[in-house]
Design a protein around this motif. Structure first.
Motif, PDB file in Angstrom:
ATOM      1  N   SER A  92       0.855  -1.179   0.000  1.00 41.53           N
ATOM      2  CA  SER A  92       0.000   0.000   0.000  1.00 41.53           C
ATOM      3  C   SER A  92       0.888   1.225   0.000  1.00 41.53           C
ATOM      4  O   SER A  92       1.757   1.381   0.870  1.00 41.53           O
ATOM      5  N   THR A  94       1.301   5.356   0.053  1.00 44.99           N
ATOM      6  CA  THR A  94       0.649   6.600   0.458  1.00 44.99           C
ATOM      7  C   THR A  94       1.404   7.776  -0.139  1.00 44.99           C
ATOM      8  O   THR A  94       2.606   7.938   0.101  1.00 44.99           O
ATOM      9  N   ARG A  95       0.699   8.558  -0.937  1.00 48.30           N
ATOM     10  CA  ARG A  95       1.279   9.760  -1.535  1.00 48.30           C
ATOM     11  C   ARG A  95       0.653  10.976  -0.858  1.00 48.30           C
ATOM     12  O   ARG A  95      -0.541  10.985  -0.563  1.00 48.30           O
ATOM     13  N   TYR A  96       1.458  12.008  -0.634  1.00 47.49           N
ATOM     14  CA  TYR A  96       0.999  13.185   0.091  1.00 47.49           C
ATOM     15  C   TYR A  96       0.937  14.416  -0.798  1.00 47.49           C
ATOM     16  O   TYR A  96       1.139  15.525  -0.334  1.00 47.49           O
ATOM     17  N   ARG A 552      -5.149   3.366   8.510  1.00 45.34           N
ATOM     18  CA  ARG A 552      -4.416   3.554   7.249  1.00 45.34           C
ATOM     19  C   ARG A 552      -3.920   2.243   6.645  1.00 45.34           C
ATOM     20  O   ARG A 552      -2.922   2.190   5.957  1.00 45.34           O
ATOM     21  N   ASP A 628      -5.370  11.532   0.947  1.00 48.14           N
ATOM     22  CA  ASP A 628      -4.277  10.652   1.331  1.00 48.14           C
ATOM     23  C   ASP A 628      -4.592  10.006   2.673  1.00 48.14           C
ATOM     24  O   ASP A 628      -5.692  10.153   3.218  1.00 48.14           O
ATOM     25  N   GLY A 629      -3.619   9.257   3.230  1.00 43.02           N
ATOM     26  CA  GLY A 629      -3.860   8.505   4.452  1.00 43.02           C
ATOM     27  C   GLY A 629      -4.100   9.342   5.684  1.00 43.02           C
ATOM     28  O   GLY A 629      -4.501   8.805   6.727  1.00 43.02           O
ATOM     29  N   TYR A 630      -3.881  10.660   5.596  1.00 40.70           N
ATOM     30  CA  TYR A 630      -4.127  11.541   6.735  1.00 40.70           C
ATOM     31  C   TYR A 630      -5.241  12.542   6.452  1.00 40.70           C
ATOM     32  O   TYR A 630      -5.404  13.518   7.180  1.00 40.70           O
TER      33      TYR A 630
END
Length: 654
Positions: A92, A94-96, A552, A628-630
């Motif tokens: 997985s 995660t791109r920010y 996440r 994104d994940g956040y």
């Protein structure tokens, strides 16, 4: 999003269809091999056809659950390390944000800090622990080796969920290539590389530069707790990035010694936009890394090979956060060490013994000065071939001490060849991860340290059926792991987060991938797909988190791709679907399901010298609600145009 609930079934159907194609081709291939040629006539030998699909075995751990992603499959496409990794199961990414912004990888539910990322076998890392994939230029990559599971015995402490080894290109002598890219959000990139002979050695040299303004529009829901609330059209600002880099890779044999060297330099600056609820228009960070390695190996006597490697890494990070004051925080550090290795061939196997010593240290105001910690490790690994080479057994063990922490990682893997190209693989092991400098000591804006952290540990097993042959790749497997003292960031005060050991968690799942090129000669058709099912559960912790899913970690993730390259033209289409993941360990905030479509086309203008034009579009549907994940926004439709030119005679297709 109403149709997304059916999406996981589609890749399963794709994998089943690919399995049927492979089975039919295997039967036809077997019949052709079994049929004897007419008496007096020589056998007909067909030329080999290159099948551009991933592979499922890595040299360092042949019994591991693994995927090898070759960059040549995506030649000319503007895909970075994170996007290449996203094609593998069990992963997985995660791109920010846009190009140049932070990108990290999670393997089998373990956060980025628990994935060992290496560059040509050299561990990357910073005081923060997790590796930023955006700092590795895509133009340098030959392949990416993804190892899933407890990999600490082979790759060292930190490979809690697996390891990712990015292998740099070697090239062919006399080769010269360059490319220029322009794209959405004010994005530009340029690169050039060549390969030259230096005495008995081959030297690959490359340089890259890229820049993006990064501003993009997105739809923002400022009242997510109210269903049906209107979405506000906003622009993501202070989101630019730029990076330059250079690399030299040397390899060859001289005086009976095999010599390999690597030197890499990369430096960049990125703006930090903050969250939609709390923008940070003046925040930024600048980073730099110098990496060098020299390895010398020689067969000193029959069956005995000795090797030595020295390496060093220097990192810098300057960060300006309004939350911590007007002055930037400056961090300097790195690592250096020596590794010795001996390999002894003995009858049915090869025994490898290794010992290493390393010193890592960082200095910054947030650390209160300079902190160092030394690391020592010893490892043994056996690679046995039994039953006429059909059974492979790979036990390995590694003992390490890092600073005040020590531990043992061990693994036993096996692979049994059921038929040509078809094998049953299984492995089980234990590994651990030492807390990073950042988790222990660094004050990082909203993130506070915790000096009482304990190492994370994991013990688990996996098994799978793998076909990896001339017809392509098909693998299906399952895994289960129990992790103790998992480190997660939880609210510690208003607007502040602090890492804690959250107890015990159980991670299990299914991983499947398939790839084939059934009509390569006619259309250059290549099909591939990957599916990950990853349920997680907190087994020990407070009552409000017990039984919850880890944050996440998407429960379902699908990737599918089809590409054709008839003659001078080429095209591809891909889809990625992610669903069922939470922002917090209390499972109170759930991320929306996401389906992202991508496509591209290319045309070869000249064959020699090679000149080709490529167009790639990500997020075809222009979904501007992606997060994104956040919970921060991701860009909508993104296009990139790349012009490539080179002297190589190798025909490159997408």
């Amino acid at each position: 999003m109403g149709s997304t609930s059916r999406s996981p079934g589609r890749p399963c159907a794709l994998i089943a269809a690919l399995a049927l194609v492979l089975a039919q081709q295997a039967r036809a291939d077997g019949a052709a091999q079994d049929a004897a040629p007419p008496e007096g006539e020589p056998p007909v030998r067909l030329p080999e056809v290159e099948i551009r699909v991933p592979r499922a075995e890595v040299e360092k751990d042949p019994t591991a659950s693994a995927t090898v992603v070759s960059a040549s499959r995506f030649e000319g496409e503007a895909k970075d390390v994170a996007q290449l990794l996203a094609t593998a199961p069990g992963v997985s990414v995660t791109r920010y944000g846009t190009l140049g912004q932070l990108a990290t990888v999670s393997v089998r539910g373990v956060a980025a800090d628990g994935v060992k990322v290496l560059l040509d076998g050299l561990p990357l890392g910073t005081a923060g622990g997790g590796v930023d994939l955006s700092t590795i230029p895509r133009q340098w990559i030959s392949r990416i080796e993804v190892v899933r599971g407890a990999a600490g015995a082979q790759f060292g402490a930190g490979a809690l969920g697996g390891a990712v080894n990015v292998v740099m290109r070697q090239g062919e002598q006399g080769e010269l290539a360059a490319e220029a890219t322009a794209g959405a959000f004010g994005t530009y990139a340029i690169s050039a590389d060549t390969v030259a002979a230096v005495g008995p050695f081959s030297l690959f040299v490359a340089a890259t530069g890229e820049d993006t303004q990064g501003d993009f529009s997105y739809l923002f829901d400022d009242r997510p707790s109210l269903p049906g609330s209107p979405l506000e059209d906003r622009t993501r600002q202070n989101n630019g990035a730029r990076r330059v880099g250079a690399i030299g890779k040397l390899g060859g044999v001289a005086g009976g010694f095999r010599v390999d060297g690597l030197a890499q330099l990369t430096s960049g600056r990125r703006e930090l936009p903050g969250s939609p609820y709390q923008p940070t228009p003046g925040d930024w960070e600048e980073d730099g890394r110098v990496l060098a390695m020299l390895r010398v190996a020689r067969e000193v006597r029959p069956r005995l090979t000795l090797a030595a490697r020295v390496f060093g890494r220097r990192d810098l990070l300057d960060t300006r956060l309004a939350a911590t004051g007007p002055d930037p925080t400056r961090q300097r550090g790195g690592a250096g060490g020596l590794e010795l290795e001996a390999g002894l061939s003995h009858g049915p196997g090869v025994l490898t013994a290794a010992a290493s010593a390393e010193v890592e240290g960082y200095s910054s105001d947030a650390l209160g000065g300079t902190r160092n910690r030394a690391g020592f490790a010893g490892a043994l690994a056996e690679d046995l071939l039994l039953a006429g080479g059909r059974l492979r057994i790979g036990p390995s063990v590694r003992a390490e001490r890092t600073g005040g922490y020590s531990g043992i990682s061990a693994k036993l893997g096996a692979a049994f060849e059921l038929a040509r190209g078809l094998a049953l693989r299984a492995s089980g092991g234990r590994t651990y991860r030492v807390p990073s400098f950042a988790e222990l000591y660094l004050e990082q804006g909203l993130l506070a340290p915790n000096r009482d952290l304990r190492p994370e540990t994991g013990a688990g097993a996996d098994a799978g059926l793998v076909y990896d042959g001339a017809l392509g790749l098909l693998s299906v497997g399952g895994h289960a792991t129990v992790y103790d003292d998992i480190i997660t960031y939880e609210p510690a005060s208003v607007g502040r987060f602090r890492p804690f050991n959250t107890g015990r968690a159980f991670v299990a799942g299914v991983e499947a991938e398939a790839a084939t090129s059934p009509w390569r000669r006619a259309l250059g058709l290549a099909l591939s797909g990957a599916y990950t099912f990853l349920p997680t559960e907190v087994l020990r912790g407070s009552s409000d988190v017990l039984g919850n899913a880890l944050p996440r970690r998407p429960r379902h993730r699908v990737y599918a791709r089809a590409a054709i390259s008839p003659g001078r033209l080429g095209a591809h289409f891909q889809v990625e679907h992610v669903r069922d993941q939470y922002l917090d360990i209390r499972n109170q905030a759930r991320l929306p399901d996401q389906t992202i479509l991508g496509a591209g086309a290319s045309v070869r203008i000249l064959r020699e010298p090679l000149v080709a034009l490529h167009l790639e579009v990500e997020n075809l549907g222009d979904d501007r609600t992606l997060l994104d994940g956040y919970g921060n926004p991701l860009p909508g439709r993104t296009w990139m145009v790349t012009l490539r030119a080179g002297t190589s005679r190798r025909e490159r297709t997408p």
